[in-house]
Scaffold this motif. Sequence first.
Motif, PDB file in Angstrom:
ATOM      1  N   SER A 273       0.816  -1.216   0.000  1.00  0.00           N
ATOM      2  CA  SER A 273       0.000   0.000   0.000  1.00  0.00           C
ATOM      3  C   SER A 273       0.852   1.270   0.000  1.00  0.00           C
ATOM      4  N   LEU A 274       2.139   1.131  -0.207  1.00  0.00           N
ATOM      5  CA  LEU A 274       3.052   2.273  -0.194  1.00  0.00           C
ATOM      6  C   LEU A 274       2.549   3.393  -1.105  1.00  0.00           C
ATOM      7  N   GLU A 275       2.539   4.614  -0.577  1.00  0.00           N
ATOM      8  CA  GLU A 275       2.210   5.794  -1.372  1.00  0.00           C
ATOM      9  C   GLU A 275       3.517   6.470  -1.801  1.00  0.00           C
ATOM     10  N   VAL A 276       3.667   6.693  -3.088  1.00  0.00           N
ATOM     11  CA  VAL A 276       4.871   7.319  -3.616  1.00  0.00           C
ATOM     12  C   VAL A 276       4.519   8.691  -4.163  1.00  0.00           C
ATOM     13  N   THR A 277       5.231   9.713  -3.697  1.00  0.00           N
ATOM     14  CA  THR A 277       4.994  11.082  -4.148  1.00  0.00           C
ATOM     15  C   THR A 277       6.308  11.701  -4.585  1.00  0.00           C
ATOM     16  N   ASP A 278       6.304  12.313  -5.763  1.00  0.00           N
ATOM     17  CA  ASP A 278       7.489  13.012  -6.262  1.00  0.00           C
ATOM     18  C   ASP A 278       7.250  14.516  -6.203  1.00  0.00           C
ATOM     19  N   ILE A 279       8.245  15.236  -5.699  1.00  0.00           N
ATOM     20  CA  ILE A 279       8.159  16.696  -5.687  1.00  0.00           C
ATOM     21  C   ILE A 279       9.480  17.271  -6.193  1.00  0.00           C
ATOM     22  N   ARG A 280       9.435  18.507  -6.665  1.00  0.00           N
ATOM     23  CA  ARG A 280      10.622  19.206  -7.128  1.00  0.00           C
ATOM     24  C   ARG A 280      11.024  20.248  -6.097  1.00  0.00           C
ATOM     25  N   ALA A 281      12.301  20.189  -5.713  1.00  0.00           N
ATOM     26  CA  ALA A 281      12.784  21.163  -4.741  1.00  0.00           C
ATOM     27  C   ALA A 281      12.980  22.534  -5.374  1.00  0.00           C
ATOM     28  N   ASP A 282      13.147  22.572  -6.708  1.00  0.00           N
ATOM     29  CA  ASP A 282      13.377  23.847  -7.394  1.00  0.00           C
ATOM     30  C   ASP A 282      12.076  24.501  -7.864  1.00  0.00           C
ATOM     31  N   ASP A 283      10.967  23.809  -7.726  1.00  0.00           N
ATOM     32  CA  ASP A 283       9.660  24.364  -8.096  1.00  0.00           C
ATOM     33  C   ASP A 283       8.691  23.998  -6.977  1.00  0.00           C
ATOM     34  N   TYR A 284       9.026  24.452  -5.795  1.00  0.00           N
ATOM     35  CA  TYR A 284       8.392  23.957  -4.581  1.00  0.00           C
ATOM     36  C   TYR A 284       7.262  24.874  -4.118  1.00  0.00           C
ATOM     37  N   VAL A 285       6.175  24.237  -3.715  1.00  0.00           N
ATOM     38  CA  VAL A 285       5.036  24.970  -3.127  1.00  0.00           C
ATOM     39  C   VAL A 285       5.098  24.805  -1.619  1.00  0.00           C
ATOM     40  N   ALA A 286       5.114  25.905  -0.916  1.00  0.00           N
ATOM     41  CA  ALA A 286       5.262  25.887   0.538  1.00  0.00           C
ATOM     42  C   ALA A 286       4.229  24.963   1.188  1.00  0.00           C
ATOM     43  N   GLY A 287       4.691  24.147   2.144  1.00  0.00           N
ATOM     44  CA  GLY A 287       3.812  23.258   2.892  1.00  0.00           C
ATOM     45  C   GLY A 287       3.689  21.867   2.309  1.00  0.00           C
ATOM     46  N   THR A 288       4.223  21.650   1.072  1.00  0.00           N
ATOM     47  CA  THR A 288       4.046  20.363   0.395  1.00  0.00           C
ATOM     48  C   THR A 288       4.725  19.218   1.139  1.00  0.00           C
ATOM     49  N   LEU A 289       5.943  19.419   1.594  1.00  0.00           N
ATOM     50  CA  LEU A 289       6.704  18.335   2.219  1.00  0.00           C
ATOM     51  C   LEU A 289       5.969  17.778   3.433  1.00  0.00           C
ATOM     52  N   LEU A 290       5.497  18.641   4.278  1.00  0.00           N
ATOM     53  CA  LEU A 290       4.792  18.182   5.478  1.00  0.00           C
ATOM     54  C   LEU A 290       3.468  17.515   5.107  1.00  0.00           C
ATOM     55  N   THR A 291       2.797  18.039   4.097  1.00  0.00           N
ATOM     56  CA  THR A 291       1.508  17.473   3.679  1.00  0.00           C
ATOM     57  C   THR A 291       1.649  16.051   3.162  1.00  0.00           C
ATOM     58  N   VAL A 292       2.604  15.830   2.268  1.00  0.00           N
ATOM     59  CA  VAL A 292       2.714  14.516   1.642  1.00  0.00           C
ATOM     60  C   VAL A 292       3.398  13.488   2.535  1.00  0.00           C
ATOM     61  N   SER A 293       4.099  13.946   3.571  1.00  0.00           N
ATOM     62  CA  SER A 293       4.762  12.994   4.469  1.00  0.00           C
ATOM     63  C   SER A 293       3.919  12.650   5.692  1.00  0.00           C
ATOM     64  N   SER A 294       2.877  13.404   5.929  1.00  0.00           N
ATOM     65  CA  SER A 294       2.036  13.167   7.108  1.00  0.00           C
ATOM     66  C   SER A 294       1.182  11.914   6.930  1.00  0.00           C
ATOM     67  N   PRO A 295       0.866  11.212   8.008  1.00  0.00           N
ATOM     68  CA  PRO A 295       0.056   9.983   7.917  1.00  0.00           C
ATOM     69  C   PRO A 295      -1.326  10.261   7.337  1.00  0.00           C
ATOM     70  N   SER A 296      -1.785   9.332   6.497  1.00  0.00           N
ATOM     71  CA  SER A 296      -3.139   9.433   5.962  1.00  0.00           C
ATOM     72  C   SER A 296      -4.107   8.784   6.949  1.00  0.00           C
ATOM     73  N   LEU A 297      -5.368   8.756   6.582  1.00  0.00           N
ATOM     74  CA  LEU A 297      -6.406   8.188   7.439  1.00  0.00           C
ATOM     75  C   LEU A 297      -6.125   6.728   7.764  1.00  0.00           C
ATOM     76  N   PHE A 298      -5.585   5.997   6.784  1.00  0.00           N
ATOM     77  CA  PHE A 298      -5.347   4.560   6.979  1.00  0.00           C
ATOM     78  C   PHE A 298      -3.894   4.237   7.329  1.00  0.00           C
ATOM     79  N   GLY A 299      -3.059   5.257   7.431  1.00  0.00           N
ATOM     80  CA  GLY A 299      -1.693   5.061   7.897  1.00  0.00           C
ATOM     81  C   GLY A 299      -0.778   4.316   6.962  1.00  0.00           C
ATOM     82  N   GLU A 300      -1.006   4.417   5.653  1.00  0.00           N
ATOM     83  CA  GLU A 300      -0.115   3.742   4.715  1.00  0.00           C
ATOM     84  C   GLU A 300       1.291   4.340   4.802  1.00  0.00           C
TER      85      GLU A 300
END
Length: 345
Positions: A58-85
Amino acid sequence: MSPAPRRSATGGTRSKIPQVSWREPRPAPIILVSGAEEVCAERAIAGIRDQLRAADASLEVTDIRADDYVAGTLLTVSSPSLFGEPRLVRVFGVEKASDAFLSEALAYLEGPQEGATVLLRHTGATVRGKKLLEAIRGGAGGGVEVACPAIKRDADKYDFAAGEFSTVGRRIDSGALRALVAAFADDVTELAAACQQLISDVPGSITEDVVRRYYGGRVETTGFAVADAAIAGRYGESLITLRQALASGVDPVPMVAAIASKLRTMARVAGSREPSQALAARLGVKDWQVDRARRDLSGWNEAALAGAIQAAARADAEVKGASRDAVFALERLVTVVATRAPFGS
């Protein structure tokens, strides 16, 4: 006594965190994939993903760009989801990171999210993000570093190709390995692809005949084939091979580089009575390269070798823009080498 910290693949700060081979990466809350060799980095990144996915599909994989970064993205995508995947966050372009990313990444190191793996890819092309790299290498976040330094030396290319086969338990003859590396010496990514094709297509041991059957045209028309014929004094053969190489699209620059590389090795080996293995270790080459250089020196004297090296230096400048006729410069170099003619004659 604790071991001394090791210098990172991107230079500068010595790393206090575990250094992990790109062939055997392992998950950690923070993974720094550093260095310029993209094919090695891609392998390491894919290896991390595969290990995490094997542990939990159930691994969730998210790719982001550090050079085209939207503030708050890192914490959002790394935080636990409802089911804790479990989460894998792959961050690319850290060598060009925005101020917003660097600020949030440094804050993240102080409290990595449970169940999240944050992988940062830094090519080392710039010193951008130095403070972040120093923090990771200093142990913040409990990370590991996967070093992927550029593969430039001939010895490193042979080691890389040999590792492609040994990793999967396949045998390749020494002659086959030399032919394969010579054919793809200018591009490690192409070398890796060629190794993988042979592994996939050919059962049993890989022989030189197999390599020539698959990549014969390329093997025969490389700069190394031209260099071998010229250094051996086979003038007619060297010119024919040179023209075949040019007709097949081989660029003059790597061809001059191949000739110059062999001449330099000959010069470094000349006059030494050290055993091949000891001399190879000191020079940073393979012992068979020392043996080959010693054989190549047959028929050469100090003046002829010095003149050939001068001719190679001149040709190198000319094929890189100092002359309007790169092909003529290359042909003149081959003539000087193959005939042992005095430089400038």
